[in-house]
Design a protein around this motif. Structure first.
Motif, short mmCIF file in Angstrom:
data_model
loop_
_atom_site.label_atom_id
_atom_site.label_comp_id
_atom_site.label_asym_id
_atom_site.label_seq_id
_atom_site.Cartn_x
_atom_site.Cartn_y
_atom_site.Cartn_z
N ILE A 200 16.85 -55.05 57.91
CA ILE A 200 17.67 -53.97 57.35
C ILE A 200 17.13 -53.53 55.99
O ILE A 200 17.88 -53.07 55.13
N GLY A 201 15.81 -53.67 55.83
CA GLY A 201 15.12 -53.03 54.73
C GLY A 201 15.51 -53.52 53.34
O GLY A 201 16.16 -54.56 53.19
N ASP A 202 15.07 -52.77 52.36
CA ASP A 202 15.34 -53.14 50.96
C ASP A 202 15.72 -51.87 50.20
O ASP A 202 15.81 -50.79 50.80
N PRO A 203 15.93 -51.96 48.88
CA PRO A 203 16.37 -50.76 48.14
C PRO A 203 15.36 -49.62 48.19
O PRO A 203 15.72 -48.47 47.93
N VAL A 204 14.11 -49.89 48.58
CA VAL A 204 13.13 -48.81 48.66
C VAL A 204 13.39 -47.96 49.90
O VAL A 204 13.44 -46.73 49.83
N CYS A 205 13.57 -48.61 51.05
CA CYS A 205 13.69 -47.81 52.28
C CYS A 205 15.14 -47.58 52.72
O CYS A 205 15.40 -46.72 53.56
N ARG A 206 16.08 -48.32 52.14
CA ARG A 206 17.45 -48.19 52.65
C ARG A 206 18.06 -46.80 52.43
O ARG A 206 18.71 -46.28 53.35
N PRO A 207 17.88 -46.18 51.25
CA PRO A 207 18.52 -44.86 51.08
C PRO A 207 18.12 -43.87 52.16
O PRO A 207 18.99 -43.16 52.70
N ASP A 208 16.84 -43.82 52.51
CA ASP A 208 16.40 -42.87 53.54
C ASP A 208 17.03 -43.19 54.89
O ASP A 208 17.44 -42.31 55.63
N TYR A 209 17.06 -44.50 55.19
CA TYR A 209 17.64 -44.88 56.48
C TYR A 209 19.12 -44.52 56.52
O TYR A 209 19.61 -43.96 57.51
N LEU A 210 19.83 -44.83 55.43
CA LEU A 210 21.27 -44.54 55.42
C LEU A 210 21.53 -43.04 55.58
O LEU A 210 22.49 -42.63 56.23
N GLU A 211 20.63 -42.24 55.01
CA GLU A 211 20.74 -40.79 55.16
C GLU A 211 20.64 -40.41 56.63
O GLU A 211 21.45 -39.64 57.15
N ALA A 212 19.65 -41.00 57.32
CA ALA A 212 19.45 -40.71 58.74
C ALA A 212 20.67 -41.17 59.55
O ALA A 212 21.12 -40.49 60.48
N LEU A 213 21.20 -42.34 59.16
CA LEU A 213 22.36 -42.89 59.88
C LEU A 213 23.58 -42.00 59.67
O LEU A 213 24.31 -41.66 60.62
N ARG A 214 23.80 -41.60 58.41
CA ARG A 214 24.95 -40.75 58.11
C ARG A 214 24.85 -39.43 58.87
O ARG A 214 25.84 -38.94 59.41
N SER A 215 23.65 -38.90 58.90
CA SER A 215 23.55 -37.59 59.54
C SER A 215 23.80 -37.73 61.05
O SER A 215 24.47 -36.90 61.65
N HIS A 216 23.35 -38.85 61.66
CA HIS A 216 23.65 -39.09 63.08
C HIS A 216 25.15 -39.19 63.29
O HIS A 216 25.72 -38.55 64.18
N TYR B 220 25.14 -58.50 51.08
CA TYR B 220 23.98 -58.87 50.28
C TYR B 220 22.66 -58.93 51.04
O TYR B 220 21.62 -59.17 50.46
N TYR B 221 22.69 -58.73 52.36
CA TYR B 221 21.45 -58.93 53.10
C TYR B 221 20.41 -57.84 52.84
O TYR B 221 20.73 -56.67 52.67
N THR B 222 19.15 -58.26 52.80
CA THR B 222 18.00 -57.35 52.72
C THR B 222 16.99 -57.85 53.76
O THR B 222 16.93 -59.04 54.04
N ARG B 223 16.24 -56.97 54.29
CA ARG B 223 15.18 -57.33 55.26
C ARG B 223 15.74 -58.15 56.44
O ARG B 223 16.58 -57.68 57.16
N THR B 224 15.29 -59.41 56.55
CA THR B 224 15.60 -60.19 57.75
C THR B 224 17.09 -60.45 57.94
O THR B 224 17.76 -60.93 57.02
N VAL B 225 17.60 -60.16 59.14
CA VAL B 225 18.92 -60.67 59.55
C VAL B 225 18.78 -61.24 60.96
O VAL B 225 18.00 -60.72 61.77
N PHE B 226 19.50 -62.31 61.26
CA PHE B 226 19.37 -62.93 62.58
C PHE B 226 20.65 -63.65 62.98
O PHE B 226 21.45 -64.03 62.13
N GLU B 227 20.81 -63.81 64.29
CA GLU B 227 21.91 -64.62 64.83
C GLU B 227 21.36 -65.39 66.02
O GLU B 227 20.47 -64.91 66.73
N LEU B 228 21.94 -66.57 66.23
CA LEU B 228 21.48 -67.41 67.33
C LEU B 228 22.64 -67.58 68.32
O LEU B 228 23.75 -67.92 67.92
N TYR B 229 22.35 -67.32 69.60
CA TYR B 229 23.38 -67.38 70.63
C TYR B 229 23.05 -68.43 71.67
O TYR B 229 21.89 -68.58 72.04
N PRO B 230 24.08 -69.11 72.19
CA PRO B 230 23.86 -70.01 73.33
C PRO B 230 23.74 -69.18 74.59
O PRO B 230 23.96 -67.97 74.55
N PRO B 231 23.42 -69.83 75.74
CA PRO B 231 23.18 -69.05 76.96
C PRO B 231 24.33 -68.14 77.36
O PRO B 231 24.11 -67.01 77.76
N LYS B 232 25.60 -68.62 77.25
CA LYS B 232 26.71 -67.76 77.68
C LYS B 232 27.20 -66.96 76.48
O LYS B 232 27.91 -67.48 75.63
#
Ligand code: AMP
Length: 426
Positions: free
Chosen positions: A165-181, A260-272
């Motif tokens: 989910i990027g950092d302060p450099v790329c997040r503003p542009d992405y949020l703009e694209a998201l808002r416009s969608h 507070y997250y920047t860049r990497t985000v992850f979750e781990l799921y069991p089979p079900k």
């Protein structure tokens, strides 16, 4: 009669082996990767979470147990560990030690959430953090540690969901694209999403309301909008995970609920996979230290839910090491004080030799004593009454044998101690 408060649970002796096993495995794996244990307070100044976890998160908006204490301080029972560990890092100047500082904590957390299967108001987490390094190698190390921790518990066939989910450099542009969608779908959005569109647009992506799903699915993906640094960080992470034999599924809608997250985000799921099924999750939080008033300090971490892990162990019929139970049950017969004193002394001898012994107390019939011994699943019963006092013996029953034996006190102790050796190496 009082009941445990809604959303809390009593963990009774039969479930303790599961918790101990998860905690012992956590400590073993953390040590294997060079992480050291810390313990931070159960409560903190509320501002730590308001700022650290973030004002617009569900945790801060709806779920904190906050109160004013007798000294008029605004206090919150910790809803998560990361802000506390970062506070401790900053408070104790851990940046002057070798970086990253690899730390872990086993803790209880408190969230005023709607209780349901696998979701409690008091629950336990394993929280692992590496603070002070932005290299994607640390992200890979933590994910690998989480993966092997679950594997060591016997939880396999895991699925790793990953996103950047990027950092302060790329997040503003992405949020703009998201808002416009999203702006072009305003009419179809749920009430929460309308608010998120203004306050916290990233959270639009993890809305669970069915009518918002097609809009979220069609939203632009952050990984297509990363700046060069974030892109190469993400690509290095993918390469390193591949070398560990871990294949993530990239989930462009994974943003995690915390600010507070920047860049990497992850979750781990069991089979079900179910709605509440994540075993845990985490990510990188390079901006958190500054939000808390410290110097710029990158960090990455994850939290795994202990109750969730236990649920999965049970659901998959995974056996955990049993607790060591009492091996001998020692009872006096009748109400002569000499018999009680002799039973006490016998028990004392066994314990001094390292044999766990259960001393029957009060006045009960022999039948009741035998039922108790049976329920306690002991290997030996020892009965001492008037007759035994007179002859200096005890009545020893090895539960694997049909009949009890009358044996001199010393010999009975030796038999039990030797038997315990063979069984337990005691
Ligand atoms: P979070 O900090 O919300 O990402 O939570 C990390 C992990 O902690 C989750 O994946 C769950 O395994 C566990 N967890 C979070 N909230 C709860 C809860 N209310 N009850 C039980 N486990 C939880």
């Amino acid at each position: 009669m009082y009941q445990a408060p809604r959303g809390t649970q009593d963990i009774l002796p039969e479930d303790i082996p599961y918790f101990l096993h998860v905690e012992a495995t956590a400590r073993r794996l953390a040590a294997l990767f060079g992480y050291r244990e810390v313990r931070t307070p159960t409560f903190e100044d509320s501002g730590l979470f308001r700022k650290g976890t973030g004002e617009t998160t569900d945790i801060v908006e709806k779920e904190m147990y906050s109160f004013t204490d007798k000294g008029k301080s605004d206090i919150t029972l910790r809803p998560e560990a990361t802000p506390s560990i970062m506070r401790a890092y900053l408070q104790h100047g851990l940046h002057s030690r070798p970086q990253p500082q690899r730390l872990f904590q086993l803790l209880n957390c408190f969230r005023y959430d709607r209780p349901q299967a696998g979701r409690w108001r008091e629950f336990r987490q394993l929280d692992i953090e590496a603070i002070g390094e932005e290299d994607a190698a640390v992200d890979a190390e933590l994910i690998t540690l989480f993966w092997h921790f679950c594997g060591a518990l016997g939880l396999n066939e895991l699925s790793l969901q990953l996103n950047s989910i990027g950092d302060p450099v790329c997040r503003p542009d992405y949020l703009e694209a998201l808002r416009s969608h999203y702006s072009s779908h305003q009419e179809e959005l749920c009430g929460d999403c309308r608010r998120r569109l203004a306050a916290n647009p990233l959270r639009l992506l993890d809305c669970k309301v069915p009518t918002c799903q097609p809009i979220a699915d069609a939203a632009p993906a952050f990984i297509d909008h990363l700046c060069d640094d974030c892109r190469s960080h993400f690509e290095l992470l993918l390469t390193l995970l591949k070398a560990e034999g871990i294949t993530p599924s990239i989930n462009p809608r994974l943003v995690r609920g915390l600010d507070y997250y920047t860049r990497t985000v992850f979750e781990l799921y069991p089979p079900k996979v179910g709605q509440q099924a994540a075993l845990g999750g985490g990510g990188r939080y390079d901006g958190l230290a500054e939000i808390l008033g410290g110097r710029h300090t990158p960090g990455v971490g994850f939290a795994a839910g202990i109750e969730r892990l236990v649920l999965n162990l049970k659901a998959q019929d995974i056996e955990v090491p049993p607790m060591s139970e009492a091996l001998a049950f020692v009872a006096h017969v009748g109400d002569a004080p000499e018999a009680a004193a002799a039973a006490n002394e016998f028990t004392r001898h066994l314990r001094a030799r390292g044999v766990a012994a259960l001393r029957a107390v009060g006045q009960r019939s022999i039948r009741a004593r035998l039922r108790h011994a049976d329920a306690a699943d002991v290997r030996w019963t020892v009965f001492i009454g008037d007759e035994e006092i007179r002859s200096g013996t005890v009545s020893l029953r090895d539960m694997t044998q049909p009949e009890p034996l009358d044996l001199p006190v010393g010999e009975a102790i030796e038999r039990i101690v030797n038997g315990a050796w063979e069984r337990n190496g005691v």
